[in-house]
Design a protein around this motif. Structure first.
Motif, mmCIF file in Angstrom:
data_model
loop_
_atom_site.group_PDB
_atom_site.id
_atom_site.type_symbol
_atom_site.label_atom_id
_atom_site.label_comp_id
_atom_site.label_asym_id
_atom_site.label_seq_id
_atom_site.Cartn_x
_atom_site.Cartn_y
_atom_site.Cartn_z
ATOM 1 N N ARG A 107 0.814 -1.211 0.000
ATOM 2 C CA ARG A 107 0.000 0.000 0.000
ATOM 3 C C ARG A 107 0.855 1.273 0.000
ATOM 4 O O ARG A 107 0.419 2.311 -0.466
ATOM 5 C CB ARG A 107 -0.916 0.024 1.214
ATOM 6 N N THR A 108 2.064 1.156 0.554
ATOM 7 C CA THR A 108 2.960 2.299 0.676
ATOM 8 C C THR A 108 4.353 1.878 0.236
ATOM 9 O O THR A 108 4.749 0.730 0.447
ATOM 10 C CB THR A 108 3.010 2.790 2.144
ATOM 11 N N ALA A 109 5.074 2.812 -0.369
ATOM 12 C CA ALA A 109 6.469 2.575 -0.741
ATOM 13 C C ALA A 109 7.307 3.706 -0.163
ATOM 14 O O ALA A 109 6.843 4.845 -0.072
ATOM 15 C CB ALA A 109 6.627 2.534 -2.259
ATOM 16 N N VAL A 110 8.527 3.366 0.215
ATOM 17 C CA VAL A 110 9.485 4.367 0.650
ATOM 18 C C VAL A 110 10.735 4.197 -0.206
ATOM 19 O O VAL A 110 11.275 3.092 -0.322
ATOM 20 C CB VAL A 110 9.841 4.232 2.148
ATOM 21 N N THR A 133 19.396 -2.779 4.327
ATOM 22 C CA THR A 133 18.240 -3.220 3.542
ATOM 23 C C THR A 133 17.712 -4.549 4.081
ATOM 24 O O THR A 133 16.495 -4.741 4.203
ATOM 25 C CB THR A 133 18.614 -3.342 2.052
ATOM 26 N N GLU A 134 18.596 -5.463 4.415
ATOM 27 C CA GLU A 134 18.167 -6.747 4.985
ATOM 28 C C GLU A 134 17.491 -6.548 6.334
ATOM 29 O O GLU A 134 16.520 -7.224 6.664
ATOM 30 C CB GLU A 134 19.351 -7.699 5.066
ATOM 31 N N ARG A 135 17.986 -5.590 7.147
ATOM 32 C CA ARG A 135 17.353 -5.281 8.435
ATOM 33 C C ARG A 135 15.949 -4.738 8.189
ATOM 34 O O ARG A 135 14.986 -5.172 8.814
ATOM 35 C CB ARG A 135 18.180 -4.260 9.218
ATOM 36 N N LEU A 136 15.830 -3.775 7.253
ATOM 37 C CA LEU A 136 14.520 -3.208 6.925
ATOM 38 C C LEU A 136 13.552 -4.288 6.457
ATOM 39 O O LEU A 136 12.379 -4.280 6.829
ATOM 40 C CB LEU A 136 14.666 -2.170 5.813
ATOM 41 N N ALA A 137 14.039 -5.202 5.637
ATOM 42 C CA ALA A 137 13.179 -6.262 5.091
ATOM 43 C C ALA A 137 12.583 -7.127 6.194
ATOM 44 O O ALA A 137 11.522 -7.719 5.997
ATOM 45 C CB ALA A 137 13.959 -7.122 4.103
ATOM 46 N N GLY A 138 13.223 -7.184 7.336
ATOM 47 C CA GLY A 138 12.721 -8.000 8.430
ATOM 48 C C GLY A 138 11.695 -7.327 9.316
ATOM 49 O O GLY A 138 11.133 -7.961 10.216
ATOM 50 N N TRP A 154 27.590 7.406 -7.866
ATOM 51 C CA TRP A 154 27.806 6.794 -6.549
ATOM 52 C C TRP A 154 26.625 7.088 -5.640
ATOM 53 O O TRP A 154 26.746 7.638 -4.560
ATOM 54 C CB TRP A 154 29.140 7.206 -5.934
ATOM 55 N N GLU A 155 25.460 6.658 -6.150
ATOM 56 C CA GLU A 155 24.212 6.839 -5.431
ATOM 57 C C GLU A 155 23.593 5.479 -5.157
ATOM 58 O O GLU A 155 23.456 4.659 -6.060
ATOM 59 C CB GLU A 155 23.247 7.681 -6.267
ATOM 60 N N LEU A 156 23.207 5.259 -3.907
ATOM 61 C CA LEU A 156 22.477 4.059 -3.523
ATOM 62 C C LEU A 156 20.993 4.392 -3.488
ATOM 63 O O LEU A 156 20.598 5.469 -3.016
ATOM 64 C CB LEU A 156 22.913 3.576 -2.139
ATOM 65 N N MET A 157 20.158 3.491 -4.004
ATOM 66 C CA MET A 157 18.714 3.673 -3.974
ATOM 67 C C MET A 157 18.105 2.456 -3.289
ATOM 68 O O MET A 157 18.346 1.315 -3.683
ATOM 69 C CB MET A 157 18.161 3.811 -5.396
ATOM 70 N N GLU A 158 17.338 2.728 -2.253
ATOM 71 C CA GLU A 158 16.682 1.666 -1.493
ATOM 72 C C GLU A 158 15.176 1.830 -1.640
ATOM 73 O O GLU A 158 14.650 2.937 -1.461
ATOM 74 C CB GLU A 158 17.087 1.801 -0.028
ATOM 75 N N LEU A 159 14.499 0.762 -1.992
ATOM 76 C CA LEU A 159 13.042 0.752 -2.113
ATOM 77 C C LEU A 159 12.484 -0.259 -1.134
ATOM 78 O O LEU A 159 12.944 -1.404 -1.090
ATOM 79 C CB LEU A 159 12.611 0.360 -3.532
ATOM 80 N N THR A 160 11.499 0.176 -0.358
ATOM 81 C CA THR A 160 10.808 -0.732 0.551
ATOM 82 C C THR A 160 9.315 -0.615 0.289
ATOM 83 O O THR A 160 8.774 0.499 0.275
ATOM 84 C CB THR A 160 11.106 -0.387 2.023
ATOM 85 N N LEU A 161 8.661 -1.734 0.041
ATOM 86 C CA LEU A 161 7.209 -1.778 -0.110
ATOM 87 C C LEU A 161 6.613 -2.265 1.207
ATOM 88 O O LEU A 161 7.100 -3.243 1.789
ATOM 89 C CB LEU A 161 6.796 -2.705 -1.252
ATOM 90 N N TRP A 162 5.569 -1.560 1.649
ATOM 91 C CA TRP A 162 4.944 -1.819 2.946
ATOM 92 C C TRP A 162 3.479 -2.193 2.774
ATOM 93 O O TRP A 162 2.793 -1.632 1.922
ATOM 94 C CB TRP A 162 5.032 -0.584 3.831
ATOM 95 N N ALA A 168 7.809 2.742 9.110
ATOM 96 C CA ALA A 168 8.815 3.311 10.015
ATOM 97 C C ALA A 168 10.157 3.429 9.305
ATOM 98 O O ALA A 168 11.174 2.996 9.818
ATOM 99 C CB ALA A 168 8.930 2.421 11.244
ATOM 100 N N ALA A 169 10.169 4.011 8.133
ATOM 101 C CA ALA A 169 11.408 4.156 7.366
ATOM 102 C C ALA A 169 11.517 5.579 6.840
ATOM 103 O O ALA A 169 10.513 6.196 6.477
ATOM 104 C CB ALA A 169 11.434 3.160 6.203
ATOM 105 N N ALA A 170 12.738 6.075 6.800
ATOM 106 C CA ALA A 170 12.977 7.425 6.292
ATOM 107 C C ALA A 170 13.076 7.411 4.771
ATOM 108 O O ALA A 170 13.578 6.455 4.188
ATOM 109 C CB ALA A 170 14.271 7.967 6.888
ATOM 110 N N GLY A 171 12.600 8.483 4.132
ATOM 111 C CA GLY A 171 12.694 8.615 2.690
ATOM 112 C C GLY A 171 11.428 9.199 2.100
ATOM 113 O O GLY A 171 10.521 9.611 2.826
ATOM 114 N N GLU A 172 11.380 9.248 0.776
ATOM 115 C CA GLU A 172 10.187 9.736 0.079
ATOM 116 C C GLU A 172 9.099 8.674 0.166
ATOM 117 O O GLU A 172 9.326 7.521 -0.199
ATOM 118 C CB GLU A 172 10.497 10.008 -1.392
ATOM 119 N N ARG A 173 7.911 9.069 0.605
ATOM 120 C CA ARG A 173 6.788 8.141 0.726
ATOM 121 C C ARG A 173 5.881 8.258 -0.499
ATOM 122 O O ARG A 173 5.592 9.350 -0.974
ATOM 123 C CB ARG A 173 5.981 8.456 1.970
ATOM 124 N N TYR A 174 5.422 7.101 -0.965
ATOM 125 C CA TYR A 174 4.537 7.032 -2.121
ATOM 126 C C TYR A 174 3.346 6.145 -1.795
ATOM 127 O O TYR A 174 3.462 5.194 -1.003
ATOM 128 C CB TYR A 174 5.254 6.393 -3.323
#
Length: 193
Positions: A107-110, A133-138, A154-162, A168-174
């Motif tokens: 429903r939400t992505a960060v 990322t593995e910690r977030l995934a848990g 030299w940019e890292l991009m992390e995507l988390t789907l919730w 409870a993650a920092a970043g742009e929320r979608y």
């Protein structure tokens, strides 16, 4: 894995219902697209914890051939025809992990990007980011998490789907309108080297 995103920032008074209808009527067209791991149809709406209206689909590709078939085919041409040709960001995959809510709808992505400072070893920076990322995934409520890198900038991009709307993650929320995931099971789990 290859990650790809284009972010189309729309006028402040744009009717975001147009984007929602677009996804509702066309989103299913990629539900069986060859080479696609998953596509998250993402939006942000001005005033809804966002400074802008934005349509920003993010893709995780299993194969470069699938990504190329999309970009040079009718799928991306539809975006170009309706919104103009956006900048397409692209990253090489570093890791992918399912979360405890892997079977639930997202429903939400960060999306969070961080620069790797010049004084930091790339290997150390990536190892630390993979561990994060593995910690977030848990975490409870996570559907999946991915990490990728653009070595040109030299940019890292992390995507988390919730699964839920208040991660409870920092970043742009979608807001996630739809997920096409024909090749999600084939996305390589863990680190990609």
């Amino acid at each position: 894995m290859h990650a790809m995103q284009y972010r189309i920032t729309l006028p402040a008074d744009y009717d975001m219902g147009i984007v929602r209808r677009r996804v509702a009527t066309r989103g299913h067209l990629l539900d069986d697209f060859p080479g696609l791991g998953l596509k998250a149809y993402l939006t942000r709406e001005r005033g809804d914890d966002s400074p802008v209206n934005q349509y920003a689909p993010l893709y995780l590709w299993n194969a470069a051939e699938g990504m190329n078939a999309f970009l040079w085919g009718p799928g991306f041409q539809g975006i170009v025809d309706d919104f103009g040709r956006p900048v397409v960001e692209h990253w090489s995959g570093l890791c992918f992990a399912d979360g405890p809510s892997a079977a639930a709808p997202a429903r939400t992505a960060v999306r969070r990007t961080t620069r790797v400072p010049a004084e930091v070893s790339p290997g150390e920076a990536v190892a630390g980011a993979v561990a994060e990322t593995e910690r977030l995934a848990g975490l409870d409520g996570v559907v999946c998490a991915a990490l990728a890198v653009d070595p040109r900038r030299w940019e890292l991009m992390e995507l988390t789907l919730w699964e839920h709307g208040d991660p409870a993650a920092a970043g742009e929320r979608y807001r996630v309108l739809h997920v096409s995931a024909p090749g999600r099971a084939a996305l390589r789990r863990g680190r990609h080297w």
